[in-house]
Design a protein around this motif. Structure first.
Motif, PDB file in Angstrom:
ATOM      1  N   ALA A   1       1.610  11.316   2.342  1.00 54.79           N
ATOM      2  CA  ALA A   1       1.628  11.083   3.641  1.00 54.79           C
ATOM      3  C   ALA A   1       0.939   9.795   4.073  1.00 54.79           C
ATOM      4  O   ALA A   1       1.288   9.338   5.006  1.00 54.79           O
ATOM      5  CB  ALA A   1       0.601  12.460   4.257  1.00 54.79           C
ATOM      6  N   LEU A   2       0.106   9.461   3.027  1.00 53.83           N
ATOM      7  CA  LEU A   2      -0.534   8.126   3.269  1.00 53.83           C
ATOM      8  C   LEU A   2       0.600   7.027   3.275  1.00 53.83           C
ATOM      9  O   LEU A   2       0.624   5.983   3.796  1.00 53.83           O
ATOM     10  CB  LEU A   2      -1.766   7.908   2.263  1.00 53.83           C
ATOM     11  N   ALA A   3       1.426   7.317   2.016  1.00 51.76           N
ATOM     12  CA  ALA A   3       2.392   6.309   2.113  1.00 51.76           C
ATOM     13  C   ALA A   3       3.432   6.053   3.001  1.00 51.76           C
ATOM     14  O   ALA A   3       3.720   4.894   3.310  1.00 51.76           O
ATOM     15  CB  ALA A   3       3.408   6.605   0.830  1.00 51.76           C
TER      16      ALA A   3
ATOM     17  N   LEU B   1       0.748  -1.114   0.022  1.00 50.39           N
ATOM     18  CA  LEU B   1       0.074  -0.164  -0.117  1.00 50.39           C
ATOM     19  C   LEU B   1       0.948   1.299   0.071  1.00 50.39           C
ATOM     20  O   LEU B   1       0.477   2.152  -0.715  1.00 50.39           O
ATOM     21  CB  LEU B   1      -0.885  -0.112   1.118  1.00 50.39           C
ATOM     22  N   ALA B   2       1.942   1.228   0.815  1.00 50.39           N
ATOM     23  CA  ALA B   2       2.870   2.502   0.777  1.00 50.39           C
ATOM     24  C   ALA B   2       3.474   2.524  -0.337  1.00 50.39           C
ATOM     25  O   ALA B   2       3.593   3.918  -0.965  1.00 50.39           O
ATOM     26  CB  ALA B   2       3.982   2.067   1.849  1.00 50.39           C
ATOM     27  N   LEU B   3       3.848   1.601  -1.185  1.00 51.45           N
ATOM     28  CA  LEU B   3       4.373   1.581  -2.753  1.00 51.45           C
ATOM     29  C   LEU B   3       3.355   2.142  -3.616  1.00 51.45           C
ATOM     30  O   LEU B   3       3.731   3.358  -4.530  1.00 51.45           O
ATOM     31  CB  LEU B   3       4.970   0.377  -2.936  1.00 51.45           C
ATOM     32  N   ALA B   4       2.075   1.890  -3.512  1.00 52.81           N
ATOM     33  CA  ALA B   4       1.209   2.145  -4.443  1.00 52.81           C
ATOM     34  C   ALA B   4       0.723   3.773  -4.254  1.00 52.81           C
ATOM     35  O   ALA B   4       0.706   4.638  -5.201  1.00 52.81           O
ATOM     36  CB  ALA B   4      -0.201   1.571  -4.175  1.00 52.81           C
ATOM     37  N   CYS B   5       0.649   4.021  -2.855  1.00 51.21           N
ATOM     38  CA  CYS B   5       0.282   5.545  -2.483  1.00 51.21           C
ATOM     39  C   CYS B   5       1.438   6.519  -3.102  1.00 51.21           C
ATOM     40  O   CYS B   5       1.420   7.475  -3.521  1.00 51.21           O
ATOM     41  CB  CYS B   5       0.029   5.648  -0.869  1.00 51.21           C
ATOM     42  N   GLY B   6       2.861   5.947  -2.722  1.00 50.49           N
ATOM     43  CA  GLY B   6       3.803   6.780  -3.072  1.00 50.49           C
ATOM     44  C   GLY B   6       4.113   6.827  -4.337  1.00 50.49           C
ATOM     45  O   GLY B   6       4.427   8.085  -5.046  1.00 50.49           O
ATOM     46  N   ALA B   7       3.808   6.031  -5.342  1.00 51.51           N
ATOM     47  CA  ALA B   7       3.773   6.096  -6.682  1.00 51.51           C
ATOM     48  C   ALA B   7       2.940   7.033  -7.091  1.00 51.51           C
ATOM     49  O   ALA B   7       3.226   8.075  -8.132  1.00 51.51           O
ATOM     50  CB  ALA B   7       3.623   4.683  -7.372  1.00 51.51           C
ATOM     51  N   VAL B   8       1.718   7.028  -6.816  1.00 52.66           N
ATOM     52  CA  VAL B   8       0.708   7.720  -7.274  1.00 52.66           C
ATOM     53  C   VAL B   8       0.855   9.249  -6.824  1.00 52.66           C
ATOM     54  O   VAL B   8       0.597  10.339  -7.642  1.00 52.66           O
ATOM     55  CB  VAL B   8      -0.589   7.540  -6.469  1.00 52.66           C
TER      56      VAL B   8
END
Length: 311
Positions: free
Chosen positions: A264-266, A114-121
């Protein structure tokens, strides 16, 4: 502190490039940073690595400093737009996770994914306006990818073999080892230095912020591991846009707000992933592999190694 310093160094570098050519700027940045960091090492009498630990420190430091910044500047000097370069480097969390999977056989838990996905977005949202206005990529993209690999690989090397090396020492070794290739590039390409007074002031500000940023990032790698520290790059591009708004009077759009939220979510998801994931074995250098700088006591060396192990 790492996010703020790293983000501010981007607009400062862009402003400095208005007066100094890229390879001359990076050479001066490495040389002045080396003087500053070795002065800190001498004053604080920080222990120095030796033997195989020193060799690993040189390799890791040159990867993080030389490969990252020389590859980045080479790419931008050969057709890669600033937006594309920022997007590639900000994919550090993804690159670190992939390298850790193949080299160290680490798996991401659901919070890590989830951190990777949020970070990429968040990274794409922060860089999208610049990408649309500067779509050029060019063949220099290969060196920007090398820069990304150097940052990720060097951070993993620091985590697994160099946690007993102080962050100031590791960064000082990295910038010092990167001076020769930077000098070779500066000597073999046309250079110019215009508007000396504002250029010197901007260079000093850039050296201070970038040197402290890299020391802070190295400290994060010591404490959180390369994968955990790389999550900071989910926020750095968006904060850099805010810093550019203050320093260069650029505009802030809805994409920056989205990027800040996703970043921040990431970071939050990565913190949760670190709390639920399995412990990672780390190779910590033995106490005899570090010697004090200019006569510091053995107790100080042991204390620094102990601090690295606890980190």
């Amino acid at each position: 502190m790492t996010i703020l310093l790293y983000a501010v160094s981007y607009p400062l570098g862009a402003l400095a490039l208005g007066s100094v050519t890229p390879f001359l700027l990076i050479l001066l940045r490495f040389a002045l940073s080396a003087l500053l960091l070795w002065a800190v090492v001498a004053v604080r009498r920080l222990p120095l690595p030796r033997g195989r630990v020193l060799a690993w420190a040189v390799v890791g430091g040159v990867l993080v400093q030389g490969a990252q910044f020389l590859g980045l500047y080479w790419g931008m000097a050969h057709g890669v737009s600033a937006g594309v370069a920022a997007l590639v480097i900000a994919m550090n969390p993804v690159a670190t996770a992939v390298l850790a999977r193949f080299l160290l056989h680490r798996r991401e838990n659901r919070w890590g994914l989830l951190a990777l996905a949020c970070g990429a977005v968040g990274v794409v949202a922060a860089c999208l306006p610049r990408l649309l206005s500067e779509p050029a990529v060019g063949p220099g993209l290969i060196t920007v990818l090398i820069a990304l690999g150097g940052l990720s690989a060097g951070s993993l090397l620091q985590e697994t073999r160099l946690r007993g090396v102080n962050s100031f020492v590791f960064t000082a070794i990295g910038v010092t080892g990167s001076i020769p290739p930077a000098g070779a590039l500066a000597l073999t390409t046309p250079q110019h230095f215009s508007d000396p007074l504002p250029a010197v002031g901007m260079l000093i500000a850039l050296v201070l912020t970038s040197a402290l940023a890299m020391v802070c990032y190295a400290t994060c790698v010591r404490r959180m591991g390369a994968r955990g520290a790389s999550a900071l790059f989910a926020l750095i591009p968006a904060v850099a846009v805010v810093a550019a708004w203050r320093l260069q009077h650029t505009t802030i759009g809805i994409s920056t707000v989205l990027a800040l939220a996703c970043g921040a979510l990431a970071c939050g998801a990565q913190a949760r992933a670190a709390g639920t994931g399995p412990a990672v074995p780390v190779l910590v250098p033995e106490a005899h592999a570090v010697r004090p700088f200019r006569g510091a006591g053995a107790a100080g060396a042991a204390e620094d190694v102990g601090e690295g192990a606890r980190g």
